[in-house]
Write an enzyme that holds these catalytic residues in place. Structure first.
Site, PDB file in Angstrom:
ATOM      1  N   THR A  37       0.853  -1.198   0.000  1.00  0.00           N
ATOM      2  CA  THR A  37       0.000   0.000   0.000  1.00  0.00           C
ATOM      3  C   THR A  37       0.881   1.239   0.000  1.00  0.00           C
ATOM      4  O   THR A  37       2.011   1.207   0.488  1.00  0.00           O
ATOM      5  CB  THR A  37      -0.880   0.103   1.262  1.00  0.00           C
ATOM      6  N   ASP A  38       0.383   2.323  -0.517  1.00  0.00           N
ATOM      7  CA  ASP A  38       1.087   3.589  -0.330  1.00  0.00           C
ATOM      8  C   ASP A  38       1.048   3.916   1.169  1.00  0.00           C
ATOM      9  O   ASP A  38       0.256   3.347   1.923  1.00  0.00           O
ATOM     10  CB  ASP A  38       0.452   4.711  -1.163  1.00  0.00           C
ATOM     11  N   CYS A  39       1.941   4.840   1.577  1.00  0.00           N
ATOM     12  CA  CYS A  39       2.137   5.005   3.011  1.00  0.00           C
ATOM     13  C   CYS A  39       0.914   5.621   3.677  1.00  0.00           C
ATOM     14  O   CYS A  39       0.613   6.796   3.491  1.00  0.00           O
ATOM     15  CB  CYS A  39       3.404   5.785   3.268  1.00  0.00           C
ATOM     16  N   ASP A  40       0.264   4.778   4.372  1.00  0.00           N
ATOM     17  CA  ASP A  40      -0.966   5.046   5.091  1.00  0.00           C
ATOM     18  C   ASP A  40      -2.220   5.118   4.250  1.00  0.00           C
ATOM     19  O   ASP A  40      -3.216   5.693   4.658  1.00  0.00           O
ATOM     20  CB  ASP A  40      -0.801   6.231   6.027  1.00  0.00           C
ATOM     21  N   SER A  41      -2.192   4.474   3.123  1.00  0.00           N
ATOM     22  CA  SER A  41      -3.416   4.321   2.330  1.00  0.00           C
ATOM     23  C   SER A  41      -4.558   3.749   3.165  1.00  0.00           C
ATOM     24  O   SER A  41      -5.714   4.126   2.982  1.00  0.00           O
ATOM     25  CB  SER A  41      -3.192   3.337   1.180  1.00  0.00           C
TER      26      SER A  41
END
Ligand SMILES: *[C@@H]1O[C@H](CO)[C@@H](O)[C@H](O)[C@H]1NC(C)=O
Ligand SMILES: *[C@@H]1O[C@H](CO)[C@@H](O)[C@H](O)[C@H]1NC(C)=O
Ligand SMILES: *[C@@H]1O[C@H](CO)[C@@H](O)[C@H](O)[C@H]1NC(C)=O
Ligand SMILES: *[C@@H]1O[C@H](CO)[C@@H](O)[C@H](O)[C@H]1NC(C)=O
Ligand SMILES: *[C@@H]1O[C@H](CO)[C@@H](O)[C@H](O)[C@H]1NC(C)=O
Length: 780
Positions: free
Chosen positions: A300-304
């Site tokens: 995931t993108d960071c904190d998606s």
């Protein structure tokens, strides 16, 4: 990338973020000059008993063995970027997040620079590299970056998993991260992604199963908006037609997985058609794993996941979010969401351990392919790399060469460029990016080996007088008088203008695409009084409306230099003084300001809509005025093309009883049994008719018949060649009618349009008639 939740829990998250950051720096072995790895049998012989440490076994058995030994708690610790070691099994903590977009970067938590390795080679920002249209160069850069990355890993300064490249399509000129991408064309982006990933990942011993480093293609998918007039990437719903999805947004990812064999794909923050990408089983399990068969992990993108729950409110509980992501196909979470909520999700029966094991297996398999479970890296293939292999002379020279190859000459009045050094007694060098160091790198940068600013590069060749002209690129008040004074007496003027990360960057889209502040005033004022030629150097990420400069006869040359990397100033000087003949071509359309006044950035449609007057996007669909066009770029030489061979007619066989024989069809299915190997060659003779040797890119475009909302023109292929003065070469393109000339229709069926396809090479236009014929070789 970069933790995003600060707008949710501002203070809390900053604190949390700092804790994670400092933890990972101590635990990942940084500062100890030693790499992080598992199965250290020399200091712990008991580990030999574990078959996951036995490098003679196949990866699958080793992964199953490892997974079977872990408790649920331990498993959950390996679902996040700051993975928690299992000391009883000889497995250390591992930080998954490293970055290397155009050189090893300090942006991820897994990499840092130190006294031991103070810098790494900083190549030009990707958009300028794309402008080289040199496919082998895309791969060469990847190779150099992964060598430096391995060298830094060996001394405990970097990880093995790098979350680059960014291969999103540069859809709108305002996008702050367009600079990171290979531009607006799906074919160029596909070629760049695959070649660069091969360069990063492929080992020199040809072992296809093992990896040098693991790359990651991001951000999947239709991600290209940061923060525009209140629309935020964290909850933006990209409404995308199936046709645009299939012929614009997806191809670079497909090629990255299928041609590049990338080890990872990152899902984005945004939603696509109402579903967050990291929670969409069709996009992840369905397409990436199912159709493309990814050999690797989805991150995931960071904190998606935080965004999915707190900002998008897409799910009712955090546990439901965790379960949705894992079930959809996510294997690893940048952030700590999965380490906090997966246990709860299991307890609530929302997800089971089989799903977790699948995710875990993908993560571990990647690390196994990297040799992480093979014991001491110094005894492995890249074990002898170290600080001596970072910032070598050759690598730094390559950074300069890439910048030279990428720089695009957009205007050159007869006799302006190249300047001849002996005839310049004083060169006035003006502009806020003249003395730029950091701005040359663009974002996702690392500490460079060293900088050569434009001023330094030019001053190495001639005597210069320098005036910044503006306090910074925002140029609130132009310092016109000082600039005019030096310009009016110097033999020539170079103005280095444009933008930097304060104008266009991650989390910041532009609203206007004109030069910031009073830059235009400064340029025009200088042009009015200059004694000699005025060379405008635009150091920017995206395109700028510089129509005024194009039209002003006193501005004799315009160069686009992107963000040219650590050696950018040297490359600019090489081009200006004719030590290098520029051959870069624009990888994106430069629109006029009126375009952004008319078009909402949030409108994802590539295709124009005549009912609303929406003009569409990129050279493939937009028919309006441009300041400069995709593929623009001139040289100090002239190149001519002549057609040597091309068919006028191609016919596709169709079964005797096919409906298109009896009724009029405008297109046929490209997947028809008989639509295969209908191929032809185009041969073009390219001649350098000028006095300078140089490189030239030959583009093959096609304009299909007007059916199914086809693009007005699209790139089929390109080839770059180097020619001596008067030199010539025969360029051969092979075209497969059912593959290359086909396109997606509105219902995402691949079709070949029947009728006249116009092929373009340079100024040549060649009409090819595609029709059907009765298949006489009917199989019974
Ligand atoms: C490893 O296996 C050997 C023999 O199979 C055994 O004697 C030894 O105790 C084992 N070591 C560990 C740490 O389990
Ligand atoms: C785990 O969940 C998946 C998806 O719901 C299901 O197909 C599978 O049978 C489950 N496995 C077990 C062991 O319950
Ligand atoms: C161009 O330069 C000449 C002097 O060399 C000046 O008279 C003229 O006004 C300038 N034009 C513009 C558009 O700046
Ligand atoms: C742009 O978006 C705004 C607000 O969403 C809307 O009111 C406006 O009509 C849109 N403009 C165009 C040209 O689509
Ligand atoms: C592509 O890049 C390589 C590496 O710098 C260079 O040797 C080659 O000449 C370039 N190709 C062309 C056609 O310029």
């Amino acid at each position: 990338m970069a933790p995003a939740s600060r707008h949710v829990f501002p203070l809390f998250f900053y604190l949390l973020c700092c804790i994670i950051l400092s933890n990972s720096r101590t635990v990942s072995g940084q500062g100890q000059n030693k790499p992080v790895f598992a199965c250290d049998v020399s200091s712990n012989p008991g580990l030999k008993n574990f078959s996951f440490c036995d490098s003679s076994l196949d990866f699958q058995s080793r992964v199953s063995d490892l997974v079977s030994r872990l408790t649920l708690q331990e498993k959950i610790g390996w679902l996040v970027d700051g993975a928690k070691g299992v000391s009883r099994l000889g497995i250390p903590d591992y930080q998954w997040w490293s970055e290397a977009l155009h050189g090893v970067s300090y942006v991820g938590r897994g990499t840092k620079f130190s006294g031991l390795v103070p810098g790494a080679t900083s190549f030009p920002q990707v958009l300028l590299t794309a402008a080289t249209f040199n496919e082998s160069l895309f791969e060469t850069i990847g190779k150099v970056v992964s060598t430096e990355a391995r060298a830094m890993y060996n001394v405990g300064l970097a990880g093995l998993t790098f979350w680059s490249p960014n291969i999103n399509i540069f859809r709108d000129p305002r996008w702050g991260r367009g600079q990171e991408t290979p531009g607006e064309d799906p074919l160029l982006s596909s070629k760049y992604g695959a070649a660069h990933v091969r360069g990063l990942q492929q080992r020199d011993d040809g072992d296809k199963e093992r990896l040098k480093v693991a790359a990651c293609c991001k951000h999947y998918t239709a991600y290209d908006l940061e923060n525009w007039k209140g629309f935020q990437r964290y909850n933006f719903d990209a409404v995308v037609t199936r046709q645009d999805m299939d012929d614009t947004f997806q191809p670079p990812f497909e090629s990255c997985v299928l041609e590049g064999n990338v080890a990872s794909v990152m899902c984005s923050y945004n939603q696509v058609n109402g579903k967050p990408t990291c929670g969409d089983p069709d996009l992840l399990a369905g397409v990436i794993r199912g159709q493309w068969n990814l050999n690797g992990y989805i991150v995931t993108d960071c904190d998606s996941l935080n965004e999915m729950f707190y900002t998008q409110k897409y799910t009712k509980t955090p546990e439901e979010t965790a379960a949705l992501a894992l079930s959809a196909g996510v294997d690893l979470n940048c952030g700590d969401f999965l380490s906090r909520f997966t246990q709860g999700a299991v307890t609530a029966g929302l997800v089971n351990e089989t799903i977790i094991d699948r995710a875990l297996s993908n993560n571990f398999a990647t690390l196994m392919r990297l040799g992480f479970f093979d014991g001491d890296p110094s005894k492995q293939i890249y074990g002898n790399l170290g600080p001596k292999d970072v910032c070598t002379e050759a690598n730094q020279e390559l950074a300069r060469e890439v910048a030279r190859q990428g720089i695009v000459l957009l205007k050159n009045t007869q006799g302006s460029l190249p300047l001849s050094a002996p005839s310049i007694k004083t060169l006035a060098v003006i502009g806020p990016n003249t003395n730029a160091n950091q701005p040359m790198l663009g974002n996702y940068e690392g500490s460079p080996c060293k900088y050569t600013s434009p001023l330094q590069g030019l001053a190495a060749l001639v005597a210069t007088v320098y005036q910044p002209g503006c306090a910074d690129v925002k140029c609130a008040t132009a310092q016109v008088d000082g600039a005019k004074k030096v310009a009016s007496t110097a033999d020539a003027v170079v103005m280095v203008m444009g933008s930097d990360q304060s104008i266009e960057c991650e989390r910041l889209d532009r609203v206007d695409i004109t030069l910031p502040g009073q830059q235009q005033l400064l340029i025009n004022s200088v042009a009015e009084v200059s004694k000699g030629p005025v060379i405008l150097v635009l150091m920017t990420g995206g395109g700028m409306d510089v129509q005024f400069a194009k039209d002003n006869p006193n501005i004799t040359s315009i160069l686009w230099v992107g963000f040219p990397g650590e050696a950018g100033g040297a490359a600019i000087a090489d081009v200006i003084f004719g030590l290098y003949n520029p051959g870069g071509r624009l990888p994106m359309t430069w629109y006029p300001q009126s375009y952004v006044n008319q078009v909402n950035m949030t409108n994802m449609n590539m295709r124009p809509d005549p009912t609303t007057g929406y003009p569409g996007r990129t050279y493939r669909f937009y028919k309006g005025e441009t300041v400069f066009s995709f593929g623009d770029g001139i040289s100090y030489s002239e190149f001519t093309h002549s057609l040597v061979k091309a068919p006028g007619l191609m016919s596709v066989p169709l079964q005797e009883d096919h409906v298109c024989h009896s009724s009029k069809c405008r297109s046929i299915n490209a997947v028809e049994e008989t639509c295969k190997n209908v191929e032809f060659d185009i041969h073009v003779r390219v001649k350098n008719t000028g006095e300078a040797e140089g490189s030239h890119t030959v583009f093959l475009f096609s304009t299909p018949p007007e059916v199914h909302n086809a693009p007005q023109k699209h790139l089929l292929d390109f080839k770059k060649l180097h020619l001596t003065p008067k030199g010539e070469e025969l360029v051969r393109f092979s075209v497969d009618v059912c593959k290359h000339l086909s396109m997606m229709d509105e219902n995402v069926n691949r079709k070949v349009a029947l009728g006249q396809h116009v092929l373009h090479v340079g100024n040549l236009r060649h009409t090819l008639n595609v029709r059907i014929r009765r298949n006489i070789n009917l199989q019974v």
